[in-house]
Write a protein that holds these residues in place. Structure first.
Motif, PDB file in Angstrom:
ATOM      1  N   THR A 108     -12.491 -13.560 -25.891  1.00 26.42           N
ATOM      2  CA  THR A 108     -11.227 -13.518 -25.160  1.00 26.42           C
ATOM      3  C   THR A 108     -11.455 -12.940 -23.771  1.00 26.42           C
ATOM      4  N   ALA A 109     -12.211 -11.812 -23.736  1.00 28.69           N
ATOM      5  CA  ALA A 109     -12.452 -11.167 -22.449  1.00 28.69           C
ATOM      6  C   ALA A 109     -13.214 -12.095 -21.510  1.00 28.69           C
ATOM      7  N   LEU A 110     -14.207 -12.777 -22.089  1.00 31.78           N
ATOM      8  CA  LEU A 110     -14.998 -13.694 -21.271  1.00 31.78           C
ATOM      9  C   LEU A 110     -14.109 -14.809 -20.720  1.00 31.78           C
ATOM     10  N   ALA A 111     -13.282 -15.380 -21.605  1.00 37.75           N
ATOM     11  CA  ALA A 111     -12.371 -16.460 -21.203  1.00 37.75           C
ATOM     12  C   ALA A 111     -11.460 -15.966 -20.085  1.00 37.75           C
ATOM     13  N   CYS A 112     -10.973 -14.756 -20.263  1.00 37.68           N
ATOM     14  CA  CYS A 112     -10.090 -14.140 -19.286  1.00 37.68           C
ATOM     15  C   CYS A 112     -10.750 -14.096 -17.909  1.00 37.68           C
ATOM     16  N   SER A 113     -11.999 -13.622 -17.892  1.00 37.67           N
ATOM     17  CA  SER A 113     -12.683 -13.483 -16.604  1.00 37.67           C
ATOM     18  C   SER A 113     -12.923 -14.853 -15.974  1.00 37.67           C
ATOM     19  N   ILE A 114     -13.256 -15.841 -16.820  1.00 40.26           N
ATOM     20  CA  ILE A 114     -13.472 -17.187 -16.285  1.00 40.26           C
ATOM     21  C   ILE A 114     -12.171 -17.733 -15.706  1.00 40.26           C
ATOM     22  N   ALA A 115     -11.064 -17.445 -16.391  1.00 42.17           N
ATOM     23  CA  ALA A 115      -9.758 -17.895 -15.908  1.00 42.17           C
ATOM     24  C   ALA A 115      -9.476 -17.300 -14.532  1.00 42.17           C
ATOM     25  N   PHE A 116      -9.757 -16.028 -14.363  1.00 46.29           N
ATOM     26  CA  PHE A 116      -9.528 -15.388 -13.069  1.00 46.29           C
ATOM     27  C   PHE A 116     -10.402 -16.018 -11.988  1.00 46.29           C
ATOM     28  N   LEU A 117     -11.667 -16.279 -12.353  1.00 43.31           N
ATOM     29  CA  LEU A 117     -12.583 -16.905 -11.389  1.00 43.31           C
ATOM     30  C   LEU A 117     -12.026 -18.268 -10.961  1.00 43.31           C
ATOM     31  N   ALA A 118     -11.553 -19.015 -11.964  1.00 41.47           N
ATOM     32  CA  ALA A 118     -10.968 -20.326 -11.679  1.00 41.47           C
ATOM     33  C   ALA A 118      -9.756 -20.159 -10.762  1.00 41.47           C
ATOM     34  N   ARG A 121     -15.389  -1.003 -26.595  1.00 42.56           N
ATOM     35  CA  ARG A 121     -15.838  -1.665 -27.819  1.00 42.56           C
ATOM     36  C   ARG A 121     -16.370  -3.078 -27.600  1.00 42.56           C
ATOM     37  N   LEU A 122     -16.182  -3.607 -26.396  1.00 44.60           N
ATOM     38  CA  LEU A 122     -16.709  -4.944 -26.125  1.00 44.60           C
ATOM     39  C   LEU A 122     -18.224  -4.949 -26.247  1.00 44.60           C
ATOM     40  N   ASP A 123     -18.765  -6.062 -26.647  1.00 41.40           N
ATOM     41  CA  ASP A 123     -20.219  -6.197 -26.735  1.00 41.40           C
ATOM     42  C   ASP A 123     -20.846  -6.048 -25.344  1.00 41.40           C
ATOM     43  N   ALA A 124     -21.901  -5.261 -25.283  1.00 39.46           N
ATOM     44  CA  ALA A 124     -22.495  -4.952 -23.980  1.00 39.46           C
ATOM     45  C   ALA A 124     -22.981  -6.199 -23.256  1.00 39.46           C
ATOM     46  N   ARG A 125     -23.482  -7.168 -24.013  1.00 39.08           N
ATOM     47  CA  ARG A 125     -23.951  -8.398 -23.369  1.00 39.08           C
ATOM     48  C   ARG A 125     -22.804  -9.104 -22.648  1.00 39.08           C
ATOM     49  N   PHE A 126     -21.653  -9.131 -23.339  1.00 38.35           N
ATOM     50  CA  PHE A 126     -20.497  -9.772 -22.723  1.00 38.35           C
ATOM     51  C   PHE A 126     -20.052  -9.007 -21.492  1.00 38.35           C
ATOM     52  N   LYS A 127     -20.137  -7.677 -21.597  1.00 37.99           N
ATOM     53  CA  LYS A 127     -19.726  -6.879 -20.441  1.00 37.99           C
ATOM     54  C   LYS A 127     -20.621  -7.162 -19.235  1.00 37.99           C
ATOM     55  N   ILE A 128     -21.899  -7.338 -19.517  1.00 35.19           N
ATOM     56  CA  ILE A 128     -22.807  -7.632 -18.398  1.00 35.19           C
ATOM     57  C   ILE A 128     -22.450  -8.984 -17.779  1.00 35.19           C
ATOM     58  N   ILE A 129     -22.232  -9.967 -18.648  1.00 34.07           N
ATOM     59  CA  ILE A 129     -21.893 -11.308 -18.139  1.00 34.07           C
ATOM     60  C   ILE A 129     -20.581 -11.268 -17.359  1.00 34.07           C
ATOM     61  N   ILE A 130     -19.600 -10.562 -17.920  1.00 36.59           N
ATOM     62  CA  ILE A 130     -18.303 -10.492 -17.247  1.00 36.59           C
ATOM     63  C   ILE A 130     -18.446  -9.800 -15.892  1.00 36.59           C
ATOM     64  N   THR A 131     -19.278  -8.755 -15.863  1.00 37.84           N
ATOM     65  CA  THR A 131     -19.488  -8.071 -14.585  1.00 37.84           C
ATOM     66  C   THR A 131     -20.097  -9.025 -13.565  1.00 37.84           C
ATOM     67  N   ILE A 132     -21.033  -9.851 -14.025  1.00 37.22           N
ATOM     68  CA  ILE A 132     -21.641 -10.817 -13.104  1.00 37.22           C
ATOM     69  C   ILE A 132     -20.576 -11.803 -12.608  1.00 37.22           C
ATOM     70  N   ILE A 133     -19.733 -12.257 -13.543  1.00 36.69           N
ATOM     71  CA  ILE A 133     -18.658 -13.184 -13.141  1.00 36.69           C
ATOM     72  C   ILE A 133     -17.751 -12.511 -12.105  1.00 36.69           C
ATOM     73  N   PHE A 134     -17.470 -11.212 -12.336  1.00 39.39           N
ATOM     74  CA  PHE A 134     -16.612 -10.481 -11.400  1.00 39.39           C
ATOM     75  C   PHE A 134     -17.255 -10.419 -10.004  1.00 39.39           C
ATOM     76  N   ILE A 135     -18.561 -10.182  -9.989  1.00 38.17           N
ATOM     77  CA  ILE A 135     -19.252 -10.132  -8.697  1.00 38.17           C
ATOM     78  C   ILE A 135     -19.173 -11.495  -8.000  1.00 38.17           C
ATOM     79  N   ILE A 136     -19.308 -12.559  -8.811  1.00 32.65           N
ATOM     80  CA  ILE A 136     -19.165 -13.907  -8.237  1.00 32.65           C
ATOM     81  C   ILE A 136     -17.764 -14.068  -7.641  1.00 32.65           C
ATOM     82  N   MET A 137     -16.766 -13.590  -8.388  1.00 35.55           N
ATOM     83  CA  MET A 137     -15.383 -13.659  -7.889  1.00 35.55           C
ATOM     84  C   MET A 137     -15.285 -13.065  -6.493  1.00 35.55           C
ATOM     85  N   LEU A 138     -15.863 -11.888  -6.338  1.00 35.44           N
ATOM     86  CA  LEU A 138     -15.757 -11.190  -5.059  1.00 35.44           C
ATOM     87  C   LEU A 138     -16.421 -11.969  -3.940  1.00 35.44           C
TER      88      LEU A 138
END
Lengths: 293, 287, 267
Positions: free
Chosen positions: C247-257, C19-36
């Motif tokens: 919330t999801a976006l914040a979560c991913s940023i927190a993990f990256l941090a 149910r998350l907005d697809a745009r956010f999912k794309i951004i979060i996926t990019i953040i996840f790739i950065i994490m890796l």
């Protein structure tokens, strides 16, 4: 001996997956040489799957297919040359045309048979002759032709391989009445001149009434019946319940039967209906009405 | 039926130009057509391939414009480019191959396509899409992928995509030519219902005589002209003429015609099975 | 076969992730790739893996499916891992003839494996939970600032939409044409390279002819439905950004941090 025979033919799509579906269920039938046979059934009844077994495009999940008495899957591969002996014309066959000229396109099948040049030429010109494809047309690009002409060229491409059995999947789909009539008449002519067995898959019971000697009726993957055309039309009520379209004439005579006007024969074409009605009246009145039937 | 004219063609002519030896050769496809279709009518157009009927259909939607003569659609001259979207919103078109008309990979997205183009707000759009899908009885498939549906279902989706625009008229160019009998029945029932219940004007181009027999009016075209334009029973009584131009008549009409040729005296305007059964009963029972 | 590959497929569902907005999912996926890619130690990459596993659990998609989609890439992964094992200098832990395995090699190979597998799983979460239509839509919306630079955002999105719609149709058509040519004696299995290439011509040409015909008919049908480019267009799907998206976006940023801090601290 039957030219084509199936024995408990069963075909299952996607076996072992959640999408598993029995498309042909335990079909046993025999097709004799030289006949025109209609194959009818609603969409998804298994008729298209069934015919693709006859030239080895599909391999049965279980059961056997015999051509001239030989099991076509006896070896590891399908009987060599079977594809040339059982010609299959798909729906909207004009979409398989690819050559620059009509001649070359019709010659594609025969040249795959590794015939020599003269032989190929004979195959092409003879077929073109039967189908009324003029020599002027043979040199033109197939993509310039009208829809009905393209269809004829595509059918010629399979006929030119001189198969012993010709199977056509809805050869008249999408054509106008004149185009439909032309194609069916040409198929009939081809059957007469070459003696080739012809199977026509069709949705039109009206056309089958005119052209088929025997009819295969498929219903829900199984063989509902395989009988002489008249005997199949005798079961028109059941066929109509399967969602197939029974000709108007048959419906009219079924109604007449219900109200007590019974004819001694199954009537399913306009020509025969006219004959029978006139006969009925002249017998009743004792007068010869319209002797010029 | 009101007197409001939906489509009015006046001396409509149209030629295709094709290059031949460096010169442009004109091929006249429509040769001065006069047709007036009124609001609420259910009209069939018959004619063999190349008779000009599809070319005419494309004029009703300003896909083509006349070489000479005029065509007015809901009172607008189709050459008026400023009002082209008024025309297309009010006269929707459905074509033969449903596969080549469906734009989106999800049913409801496709039904919304026209509404998106004309800028309907999302809330209103949602309402209209649902309504249209319910009307053609495809609502439960709204989230499906169109390529897995049957031909008849796909064609009903394309019809939903048109009626979502709330047009005054639908022009269907051989919508059943590629369908099986069950699909054909569904589509024809849907079209009939749109005409009878919603008062939408329908122009149905077809090769199937039984479909034409169920309409209010049949127009027969041959080599770019209108040769017959009347109620179905009148049109089909011209058995010889129709056969000559490569068309058919319903089987019952043909039977009656053949019997009358042999001296019987049946009503030559019979086009339905019921009429035929009744007529035959009378002559076969009389003593 | 072609249709057995589940990478990039969509599994409809109604989970939080779906149910998350697809745009956010794309951004979060990019953040996840950065994490890796910023993580350079086991401790930090594990944080990324935890983020991924948590997200996966939330999708409620059976783990079996994920393994199925990984299966085709296993040989490639194995091969690269093996190469990594051999080509790093370090303390030798195993020596046989010319084969020597070092501790650094093993470390590097396993680190790389974790990284690549996470990359596949992470991006699969995006495609598993987002319909292709929503995905195209999101890409269009994310790219819309580019319109200012005359970048044809709408046209690209429309092309993607039509491609998505027609790929299955064209695959089906290809199958049909192949069968039809086989019935005319075409042989696609035997022969040398040249023969095989020329055997494809009878398939390619009809496919093109029909694709062009489809394109032409589709263009007319689109015109009839008032299509005139992206101007003044509205959308059926409203873009409603919810609190959960942020919330999801914040979560991913927190993990990256978290990853960056861990790396920093361990240095």
């Amino acid at each position: 001996m039957a030219i084509l025979r199936t024995e408990n033919l069963t075909y299952i799509y996607g076996e072992g997956t959640p999408f598993q579906k029995t498309a042909v269920d335990n079909v046993t039938l025999e097709i004799q040489k030289g006949e025109i046979i209609g194959v009818i059934g609603h969409t998804g009844s298994g008729k298209s799957t069934l015919i693709q077994h006859f030239n080895g495009l599909l391999k049965p999940t279980s059961g056997k297919v015999f051509f001239n008495g030989v099991d076509i899957w006896a070896g590891k591969k399908v009987l060599p040359d079977l594809r040339f002996k059982v010609g299959l014309v798909f729906q909207y066959p004009e979409y398989q045309i690819f050559e620059e000229t009509v001649y070359k396109d019709i010659a594609y099948g025969p040249s795959n048979m590794k015939l020599d040049k003269d032989e190929i030429k004979r195959c092409v010109t003879e077929t073109a002759d039967i189908l009324g494809i003029t020599s002027d047309m043979l040199n033109r690009s197939p993509f310039e032709l009208s829809g009905g002409q393209k269809r004829r060229v595509a059918i010629a491409g399979v006929m030119a391989m001189r198969p012993e059995v010709l199977i056509l999947d809805e050869p008249t789909a999408g054509l106008d009445p004149r185009g439909r009539y032309t194609i069916l008449e040409l198929i009939k002519k081809y059957n007469k001149t070459t003696g080739c067995t012809v199977l026509i898959v069709s949705h039109s019971m009206e056309d089958m009434a005119e052209y088929a000697q025997r009819i295969i009726v498929m219903n829900q993957s199984g063989l509902f019946c395989f009988d002489k055309t008249a005997d199949v039309f005798a079961r028109s009520e059941e066929i109509s319940q399967m969602g197939l379209d029974v000709p108007q004439i048959t419906k009219v005579f079924n109604e007449l039967k219900k109200s007590g006007i019974v004819f001694d024969d199954e009537i399913y074409t306009v020509r025969y209906a006219k004959e029978k009605i006139l006969e009925y009246i002249s017998r009743r009145d004792g007068t010869g009405l319209c002797s010029k039937i | 039926m009101s007197d409001e004219s939906i489509i009015s063609a006046q001396e409509l002519r149209f030629s295709y130009g094709s290059p031949d030896d460096g010169k442009i050769v004109l091929d006249e496809v429509l040769k001065g057509i006069n047709i007036n279709i009124r609001s609420g009518e259910f009209v069939a157009v018959l004619g063999h391939n190349g008779s000009g009927k599809s070319t005419f259909a494309k004029h009703t939607n300003a896909i083509l414009t006349p070489s000479s003569g005029k065509i007015y659609v809901i009172g607008i001259d189709t050459k008026d480019e400023n009002r082209i979207f008024d025309i297309r919103q009010n006269v929707g078109m459905v074509f033969q191959n449903p596969d080549n008309q469906i734009v989106a990979a999800i049913v409801e997205e496709d039904v919304a396509f026209a509404l998106e183009n004309i800028g309907i707000p999302s809330d209103e759009m949602r309402k209209r899409v649902d309504e249209a899908l319910k009307t053609v009885n495809m609502y439960e498939y709204r989230e499906h992928s169109p390529h897995k549906l049957s031909g008849g279902q796909k064609q009903r989706i394309t019809i939903a995509g048109i009626i979502a625009m709330r047009p005054k008229c639908i022009v269907l160019d051989e919508p059943t030519a590629m369908l099986d009998p069950a699909g054909r029945r569904d589509v024809i029932e849907t079209i009939k219902m749109l005409n009878r219940q919603y008062g939408i004007t329908v122009v149905l181009i077809t090769h199937y005589m039984d479909e034409a027999a169920k309409t209010d009016r049949v127009i027969v075209m041959d080599s770019g002209t209108v040769i017959l334009d009347d109620i179905p029973s009148q049109v089909f009584s011209n058995v010889e003429l129709l056969k000559k131009i490569g068309l058919n008549v319903p089987q019952v009409t043909e039977l009656v015609y053949e019997l009358n040729k042999c001296g019987l005296n049946l009503d030559s305007h019979i086009i339905t099975e019921e009429e035929c059964v009744n007529a035959l009963k009378t002559i076969l029972k009389e003593e | 076969m072609l249709k057995d590959i589940t990478i990039g497929q969509y599994f409809p569902g109604n989970s939080i992730i779906h149910r998350l907005d697809a745009r956010f999912k794309i951004i979060i996926t990019i953040i996840f790739i950065i994490m890796l890619f910023v993580a350079d130690g086991f401790a930090s990459i594990i944080i990324g893996v935890i983020f991924m596993i948590m997200s996966y659990i939330l999708t409620r998609i059976p783990v079996k499916l994920m393994f199925k989609s990984l299966r085709p890439v296993i040989p490639i992964l194995f091969f690269t891992a093996v190469l990594n094992v051999f080509f790093y200098e370090g303390d030798v832990i195993f020596h046989l003839w010319f084969i020597k395995i070092t501790d650094e090699g093993v470390k590097n190979a396993s680190f790389m494996l974790i990284r690549v597998i996470s990359l596949i799983v992470g991006s699969s979460i995006l495609t598993y939970t987002t319909s292709p239509v929503a995905l195209t839509d999101a890409i269009e919306r994310l790219m819309s600032p580019l319109k200012k630079f005359k970048f044809p955002v709408h046209e690209i999105a429309m092309m993607m939409t039509i491609a998505l719609r027609f790929i299955p149709t064209l695959i089906e058509e290809t199958d049909k044409i192949i069968s039809a040519q086989k019935a005319r004696g075409a042989d696609f299995e035997n022969g040398n390279l040249k023969q095989r290439i020329s055997a494809v011509i009878p398939v390619i040409i009809p496919l093109f002819v029909s694709a062009f015909k489809r394109a032409e008919e589709l263009a007319i049908a689109m015109e009839c439905r008032c299509y005139h480019g992206g101007e003044g267009r509205t959308r059926l799907r409203k873009s409603q950004i919810k609190i959960s998206d942020f919330t999801a976006l914040a979560c991913s940023i927190a993990f990256l941090a978290g990853i960056i801090t861990t790396d920093y601290l361990l240095k």
